[in-house]
Scaffold this motif. Structure first.
Motif, PDB file in Angstrom:
ATOM      1  N   SER A 112       0.856  -1.191   0.000  1.00 32.83           N
ATOM      2  CA  SER A 112       0.000   0.000   0.000  1.00 32.83           C
ATOM      3  C   SER A 112       0.890   1.238   0.000  1.00 32.83           C
ATOM      4  N   THR A 113       0.359   2.346  -0.458  1.00 31.99           N
ATOM      5  CA  THR A 113       1.110   3.594  -0.491  1.00 31.99           C
ATOM      6  C   THR A 113       1.467   4.007   0.929  1.00 31.99           C
ATOM      7  N   ASP A 114       2.739   4.333   1.145  1.00 29.43           N
ATOM      8  CA  ASP A 114       3.177   4.703   2.490  1.00 29.43           C
ATOM      9  C   ASP A 114       4.523   5.414   2.419  1.00 29.43           C
ATOM     10  N   ASP A 115       4.887   6.061   3.533  1.00 36.39           N
ATOM     11  CA  ASP A 115       6.191   6.710   3.664  1.00 36.39           C
ATOM     12  C   ASP A 115       7.181   5.737   4.296  1.00 36.39           C
ATOM     13  N   PHE A 116       8.420   5.849   3.854  1.00 37.11           N
ATOM     14  CA  PHE A 116       9.488   5.008   4.372  1.00 37.11           C
ATOM     15  C   PHE A 116      10.739   5.856   4.556  1.00 37.11           C
ATOM     16  N   VAL A 117      11.659   5.358   5.376  1.00 47.58           N
ATOM     17  CA  VAL A 117      12.907   6.057   5.647  1.00 47.58           C
ATOM     18  C   VAL A 117      14.061   5.181   5.170  1.00 47.58           C
ATOM     19  N   ILE A 118      14.936   5.785   4.371  1.00 46.54           N
ATOM     20  CA  ILE A 118      16.164   5.102   3.948  1.00 46.54           C
ATOM     21  C   ILE A 118      17.310   5.690   4.763  1.00 46.54           C
ATOM     22  N   ARG A 119      18.031   4.835   5.451  1.00 48.02           N
ATOM     23  CA  ARG A 119      19.196   5.259   6.241  1.00 48.02           C
ATOM     24  C   ARG A 119      20.452   4.722   5.560  1.00 48.02           C
ATOM     25  N   VAL A 120      21.424   5.614   5.369  1.00 48.45           N
ATOM     26  CA  VAL A 120      22.695   5.258   4.752  1.00 48.45           C
ATOM     27  C   VAL A 120      23.787   5.406   5.796  1.00 48.45           C
ATOM     28  N   LEU A 121      24.623   4.365   5.923  1.00 44.13           N
ATOM     29  CA  LEU A 121      25.712   4.379   6.899  1.00 44.13           C
ATOM     30  C   LEU A 121      27.034   4.166   6.176  1.00 44.13           C
ATOM     31  N   VAL A 122      27.961   5.081   6.365  1.00 44.23           N
ATOM     32  CA  VAL A 122      29.291   4.961   5.771  1.00 44.23           C
ATOM     33  C   VAL A 122      30.200   4.339   6.824  1.00 44.23           C
ATOM     34  N   PRO A 123      30.820   3.198   6.507  1.00 47.40           N
ATOM     35  CA  PRO A 123      31.639   2.519   7.519  1.00 47.40           C
ATOM     36  C   PRO A 123      32.894   3.301   7.874  1.00 47.40           C
ATOM     37  N   GLU A 124      33.357   3.080   9.080  1.00 47.71           N
ATOM     38  CA  GLU A 124      34.600   3.701   9.535  1.00 47.71           C
ATOM     39  C   GLU A 124      35.723   2.692   9.376  1.00 47.71           C
ATOM     40  N   ASP A 125      36.832   3.123   8.824  1.00 49.88           N
ATOM     41  CA  ASP A 125      37.996   2.264   8.682  1.00 49.88           C
ATOM     42  C   ASP A 125      38.989   2.636   9.777  1.00 49.88           C
ATOM     43  N   GLN A 126      39.083   1.783  10.776  1.00 42.56           N
ATOM     44  CA  GLN A 126      39.933   2.057  11.937  1.00 42.56           C
ATOM     45  C   GLN A 126      41.419   2.052  11.580  1.00 42.56           C
ATOM     46  N   LYS A 127      41.791   1.423  10.470  1.00 39.81           N
ATOM     47  CA  LYS A 127      43.203   1.302  10.094  1.00 39.81           C
ATOM     48  C   LYS A 127      43.759   2.566   9.453  1.00 39.81           C
TER      49      LYS A 127
END
Length: 152
Positions: A112-127
């Motif tokens: 059905s028609t609805d609102d959604f949230v897209i979350r983007v996560l950029v990984p951290e490179d500890q090295k």
């Protein structure tokens, strides 16, 4: 006099640099990302940002019944594998690309028609000693349900 010129140049670069970076991100999105939506039709919204390692961004979108969708989340190579998740507006997790080896495409339909949230996560490179940043694009393609070309 030299101080005044330096101050004016500093202020110019302060305001001009974000516009230059955003323009480069728009070009990256147009040239590298939009063609990957094929055979879906690009919805016309350029959703991109310059993100650094460890940063998160969210985008709320409406998806409509009886349409098939393709979400493409693409980041520059320097950022590594980008994670994206789809939530309903109550933040119930519906999809996580980490479960599929960080694929950058996902095809789906909504009931059905609805609102959604897209979350983007950029990984951290500890090295790494230096934090990388780069363009991340979130694009949506669509097509009417049942409009697939079927080859026999």
């Amino acid at each position: 006099m030299k101080t005044t010129i330096k101050t004016i140049l500093f202020i110019f670069y302060l305001f001009a640099l974000p516009n230059i970076v955003l323009a480069q991100c728009n070009e990256y999105t147009k040239k590298e990302c939009i063609p990957k939506l094929t055979p879906y039709t690009f919805n016309g919204q350029l959703n991109n940002a310059v993100l650094s390692e460890g940063e998160t961004a969210e985008l709320q979108l409406t998806f409509y019944k009886d349409q098939e969708y393709r979400i493409l989340v693409e980041g520059e190579e320097s950022l590594g594998k980008i994670q994206f998740q789809l939530f309903d507006t109550d933040y119930n997790l519906l999809y996580d690309n980490a479960d599929e080896d960080h694929t950058n495409l996902w095809d789906f339909m909504v009931e059905s028609t609805d609102d959604f949230v897209i979350r983007v996560l950029v990984p951290e490179d500890q090295k790494k000693e230096r934090i990388e940043s780069g363009c991340v694009s979130i694009l949506v393609g669509f097509r009417a349900f049942g409009s697939r070309t079927i080859f026999k």
